[in-house]
Write a protein that holds these residues in place. Sequence first.
Motif, PDB file in Angstrom:
ATOM      1  N   PRO A  56       0.838  -1.212   0.000  1.00 34.87           N
ATOM      2  CA  PRO A  56       0.000   0.000   0.000  1.00 34.87           C
ATOM      3  C   PRO A  56       0.866   1.252   0.000  1.00 34.87           C
ATOM      4  O   PRO A  56       1.878   1.318   0.699  1.00 34.87           O
ATOM      5  N   GLY A  57       0.454   2.226  -0.809  1.00 34.34           N
ATOM      6  CA  GLY A  57       1.227   3.449  -0.967  1.00 34.34           C
ATOM      7  C   GLY A  57       2.256   3.394  -2.069  1.00 34.34           C
ATOM      8  O   GLY A  57       2.842   4.422  -2.423  1.00 34.34           O
ATOM      9  N   GLY A  58       2.478   2.210  -2.608  1.00 35.61           N
ATOM     10  CA  GLY A  58       3.467   2.040  -3.659  1.00 35.61           C
ATOM     11  C   GLY A  58       2.949   2.373  -5.042  1.00 35.61           C
ATOM     12  O   GLY A  58       1.809   2.846  -5.198  1.00 35.61           O
ATOM     13  N   SER A  59       3.788   2.106  -6.030  1.00 31.94           N
ATOM     14  CA  SER A  59       3.457   2.435  -7.420  1.00 31.94           C
ATOM     15  C   SER A  59       3.723   1.245  -8.334  1.00 31.94           C
ATOM     16  O   SER A  59       4.576   0.402  -8.045  1.00 31.94           O
ATOM     17  N   LEU A  60       2.972   1.202  -9.409  1.00 34.58           N
ATOM     18  CA  LEU A  60       3.195   0.247 -10.490  1.00 34.58           C
ATOM     19  C   LEU A  60       2.889   0.940 -11.806  1.00 34.58           C
ATOM     20  O   LEU A  60       2.055   1.860 -11.845  1.00 34.58           O
ATOM     21  N   ARG A  61       3.529   0.471 -12.851  1.00 34.98           N
ATOM     22  CA  ARG A  61       3.241   0.986 -14.183  1.00 34.98           C
ATOM     23  C   ARG A  61       2.850  -0.173 -15.083  1.00 34.98           C
ATOM     24  O   ARG A  61       3.623  -1.108 -15.273  1.00 34.98           O
ATOM     25  N   LEU A  62       1.635  -0.116 -15.600  1.00 33.59           N
ATOM     26  CA  LEU A  62       1.154  -1.126 -16.532  1.00 33.59           C
ATOM     27  C   LEU A  62       1.356  -0.640 -17.963  1.00 33.59           C
ATOM     28  O   LEU A  62       1.250   0.566 -18.240  1.00 33.59           O
ATOM     29  N   SER A  63       1.620  -1.576 -18.837  1.00 27.81           N
ATOM     30  CA  SER A  63       1.747  -1.261 -20.260  1.00 27.81           C
ATOM     31  C   SER A  63       0.862  -2.197 -21.064  1.00 27.81           C
ATOM     32  O   SER A  63       0.621  -3.345 -20.665  1.00 27.81           O
ATOM     33  N   CYS A  64       0.410  -1.699 -22.192  1.00 27.54           N
ATOM     34  CA  CYS A  64      -0.388  -2.501 -23.117  1.00 27.54           C
ATOM     35  C   CYS A  64       0.162  -2.276 -24.514  1.00 27.54           C
ATOM     36  O   CYS A  64       0.189  -1.133 -24.993  1.00 27.54           O
ATOM     37  N   ALA A  65       0.592  -3.355 -25.140  1.00 30.97           N
ATOM     38  CA  ALA A  65       1.099  -3.296 -26.509  1.00 30.97           C
ATOM     39  C   ALA A  65       0.016  -3.801 -27.450  1.00 30.97           C
ATOM     40  O   ALA A  65      -0.507  -4.908 -27.264  1.00 30.97           O
ATOM     41  N   ALA A  66      -0.322  -2.990 -28.441  1.00 30.82           N
ATOM     42  CA  ALA A  66      -1.378  -3.336 -29.384  1.00 30.82           C
ATOM     43  C   ALA A  66      -0.805  -3.668 -30.749  1.00 30.82           C
ATOM     44  O   ALA A  66       0.185  -3.063 -31.178  1.00 30.82           O
ATOM     45  N   SER A  67      -1.424  -4.613 -31.414  1.00 31.90           N
ATOM     46  CA  SER A  67      -1.054  -4.937 -32.787  1.00 31.90           C
ATOM     47  C   SER A  67      -2.312  -5.317 -33.559  1.00 31.90           C
ATOM     48  O   SER A  67      -3.305  -5.759 -32.974  1.00 31.90           O
ATOM     49  N   GLY A  68      -2.264  -5.109 -34.866  1.00 34.97           N
ATOM     50  CA  GLY A  68      -3.393  -5.496 -35.709  1.00 34.97           C
ATOM     51  C   GLY A  68      -4.489  -4.453 -35.826  1.00 34.97           C
ATOM     52  O   GLY A  68      -5.535  -4.734 -36.430  1.00 34.97           O
TER      53      GLY A  68
END
Length: 115
Positions: free
Chosen positions: A14-26
């Motif tokens: 709790p209180g931390g950070s994350l970075r999500l990524s989404c790679a798209a193709s097509g």
Amino acid sequence: QVELVESGGGLVQPGGSLRLSCAASGIAFSGYVMAWYRQAPGKEREFVALMTGGGRIVYGHSVKARFTISRDDAKNMVDLQMDSLKAEDTAVYFCNAYRGADEYWGQGTQVTVSS
């Protein structure tokens, strides 16, 4: 074939950070609205954030001021920077792309916020 692939999930305190990524193709990426949704166990899928190709951004009420969505049309990617994470942010996070009647979903990435 359209593919949306999420990455960056994991376990964070709790209180931390994350970075999500989404790679798209097509898909013609710049023409699509890119969004993030999440689904916690036993709950309905919840809207998190979206960003249009023109740069308009909308956030869900529960994440406003803590999460930041961004996109890179040259790389066909959309990110979600998540700060000040809370236990209630625990969910599977899904990438979504839509344009008119066309809509696509990724498989999801698990985010767990726990001490």
